[in-house]
Design an enzyme around this catalytic site. Structure first.
Site, PDB file in Angstrom:
ATOM      1  N   TRP B  99       0.841  -1.203   0.000  1.00 39.61           N
ATOM      2  CA  TRP B  99       0.000   0.000   0.000  1.00 39.61           C
ATOM      3  C   TRP B  99       0.870   1.244   0.000  1.00 39.61           C
ATOM      4  CZ3 TRP B  99      -4.507  -0.896  -1.775  1.00 39.61           C
ATOM      5  CH2 TRP B  99      -5.091  -2.149  -1.589  1.00 39.61           C
ATOM      6  N   ASP B 166      -1.262   7.109   6.379  1.00 37.99           N
ATOM      7  CA  ASP B 166      -2.368   6.236   5.981  1.00 37.99           C
ATOM      8  C   ASP B 166      -2.634   5.294   7.155  1.00 37.99           C
ATOM      9  OD1 ASP B 166      -4.050   4.289   5.015  1.00 37.99           O
ATOM     10  OD2 ASP B 166      -2.799   3.742   3.292  1.00 37.99           O
ATOM     11  N   LYS B 190     -12.294  -0.944   8.076  1.00 33.75           N
ATOM     12  CA  LYS B 190     -11.721  -1.803   9.111  1.00 33.75           C
ATOM     13  C   LYS B 190     -12.407  -1.428  10.430  1.00 33.75           C
ATOM     14  CE  LYS B 190      -8.385  -2.663   5.987  1.00 33.75           C
ATOM     15  NZ  LYS B 190      -8.241  -3.843   5.147  1.00 33.75           N
TER      16      LYS B 190
END
Lengths: 354, 354
Positions: B99, B166, B190
């Site tokens: 990511w 992030d 999440k």
């Protein structure tokens, strides 16, 4: 009994609410639709079916891709020039309302918008018809239905330049020929599904020609290649869209719902034209079947009528502040019985106040 | 009994599913949450409460704005340089996984990414710690938790340049000091809510300095000024996030859930380290509490263990293909009883196969 005439996010079929509610509790083996991975075969099947239903219901020809996106039509206002407008290029825009105007404003970061015609001077009460699209335009952009003003485009231009259309508020309410367009986009929250999903139908051959380096998430090609799963998609909104498109198919598809939409619109416009207390706000030939805008001959009666409507379960008919009066939005899922309920109230009110 | 260890979209509390399911049927006066206008006072209250809960739960200092967006962290990968990186500028990135790598790739459209440290050569099994952030960097970007590899950052650098993080996969799982960061973003799916929502916490003073013309939808300032309602927001995802944040508050907030998350992670890592059949895949000091990655000493036993797990209601523990083995994701809503169920199976399996 509630009659939801809201402009959007709007009414969806009751059976869709029931199925969606159930899936929040148990989509698969006791797991909620809100807690499953988008990479499960069960959800991949949902994405596949959603895309297939869009293609089937709109009779999308080969050579077009359907992608599921986020960000609403507002993000499309920028994605369109980013993907289609070369550096320093010019695109032609038809200005038929505030949403067209917002689309026009977003072009300036990337090039020039040439407004080929506008009805702004009359507060967008009609759709301009005599205009010329310069052949060197990168594309032509129009808005097929103007929710705030209650106008709808019943003719689209024949032109050699790619035609881009924001169909957010009337997509799948009537049969259109996708082959007439090169790019169609729509926020889902009228006739497709709940808010949080945007769809785009793109003619593959128009892509990759702007010469721009694009951020991945703003590149149609990336989403096409990723099968609408380049990143985590809006799972629940897609699932509900699938349920709603299944419902539309079960009703006989777009051609059948168009008949119902015509009947609903004809009934309400007929009452507006007949009833001495009310009058329509826009050009008769451009009247939208999705959003019926009307005011009262005597503005002082608007408040009491709105109160009567609310007392009788008629929701969301207050007009947009820039038009005033009333706006009855009659998307696919609104039953004709709701329209009859509104008409009856207009008649009762007229009898009292004549 | 199901135990949902999925990596995301992931488990949320059962009571949130029940409340969300009910609101799909009846949010207000018989209307579904899916058919109400985002401009109704009832939904505006939902947005306000969601933003307020984020500020309260994360103890966001004054001078920061919280905005609700769409497009996931993947769109943030581009929005960050668009908003913060001047033309031709350089930003510092810490590369701790796929990511982070994707975030780095998106910079090239706007300027240069300077990778100050990377653990790529070891397949991201640790978090690099000795690195220098050049003072002329436009910002420093890191990923606080790396779902695929199971590493987590427990220290963030002290630097004069703005720190962007992030936090998609560990936000609100532990107490962090927001004042250490200038921009925090996270996909909701999440610990915040369902997919289709992204949040950003922005220090106001860092905005408006890049000198770029930005598309409205990609400009943090536009969303701040629009109160997260510049355009139609993802209504249902926000509503469910609010329910979930209420649940977190009722549990005692982030500090309390952090204790539970520590207990869950300690229990599982202890078993991995104790059980002769299993071993962890990454540096002990960088082990994530959210995503526990482990393999078997004898890879041939992995398939039978996965089968046993599935037969016992353990969902979603298959490791990412780039690591293999297993990944047990243990987000806020996963009860410790689920972790105990997994540990018990590991013990039963070890007894059989020793």
């Amino acid at each position: 009994m509630r009659h939801n005439f809201g402009a959007g996010p709007c009414i969806l079929p009751q059976e869709v609410f029931k199925q969606a509610s159930q899936a929040v509790l148990d989509f698969k083996d006791g797991l909620s639709i809100l807690e499953i991975s988008h990479r499960t075969p069960e959800f991949e099947a949902v994405v596949d079916e959603t895309v297939r239903l869009i293609k089937e219901l709109m009779n999308v020809p080969s050579g077009y891709s359907v992608v599921l996106l986020q960000g609403g039509a507002s993000l499309q206002f920028s994605m369109v020039p980013m993907n289609l407008l070369p550096e320093g290029g010019t695109a032609a825009y038809l200005e038929t309302g505030i949403w067209a105007n917002k689309a026009i404003k977003e072009v300036k970061t990337f090039g020039t918008a040439n407004i080929v015609a506008s009805s702004k001077e009359s507060n967008y009460t009609y759709v301009p018809k005599d205009y010329v699209i310069p052949e060197d335009s990168a594309y032509f952009h129009c808005t097929s239905n103007n929710t705030i003003y209650g106008t709808e485009l019943y003719n689209f231009p024949t032109t050699s330049v790619p035609v881009v259309c924001d169909m957010s508020s009337d997509i799948m309410s009537r049969v259109i020929d996708v082959a007439q367009f090169d790019l169609i986009y729509a926020g889902a929250q009228k006739n497709i599904g709940p808010a949080g999903l945007t769809i785009a139908i793109v003619k593959d051959e128009i892509l990759g020609k702007s010469g721009r380096k694009l951020p991945s998430m703003l590149d149609y090609q990336v989403h096409i290649e990723g099968g609408s799963m380049y990143n985590t998609p809006p799972v629940f909104s897609i699932y509900v869209a699938m349920l709603n498109l299944r419902w539309l198919k079960s009703k006989g598809g777009v051609a059948e719902i168009e008949k119902e939409n015509k009947a609903k619109a004809e009934a309400l416009y007929k009452e507006i034209d007949r009833n001495p207390l009310f009058k329509g706000t826009c050009a008769v030939e451009d009247r939208s079947r999705m959003n019926v805008c009307f005011v009262m001959e005597n503005p002082e009666l608007e408040k009491p009528f709105l109160k009567l409507a609310e007392e009788n379960g008629i929701e969301g008919i207050k007009g947009h502040r820039s038009v005033g009066g009333f706006r009855a939005s009659m998307y696919n899922a609104l039953p004709i019985t709701s329209v009859h309920a509104l008409i009856e109230l207009m008649q009762i009110f007229a009898e009292k106040h004549q």
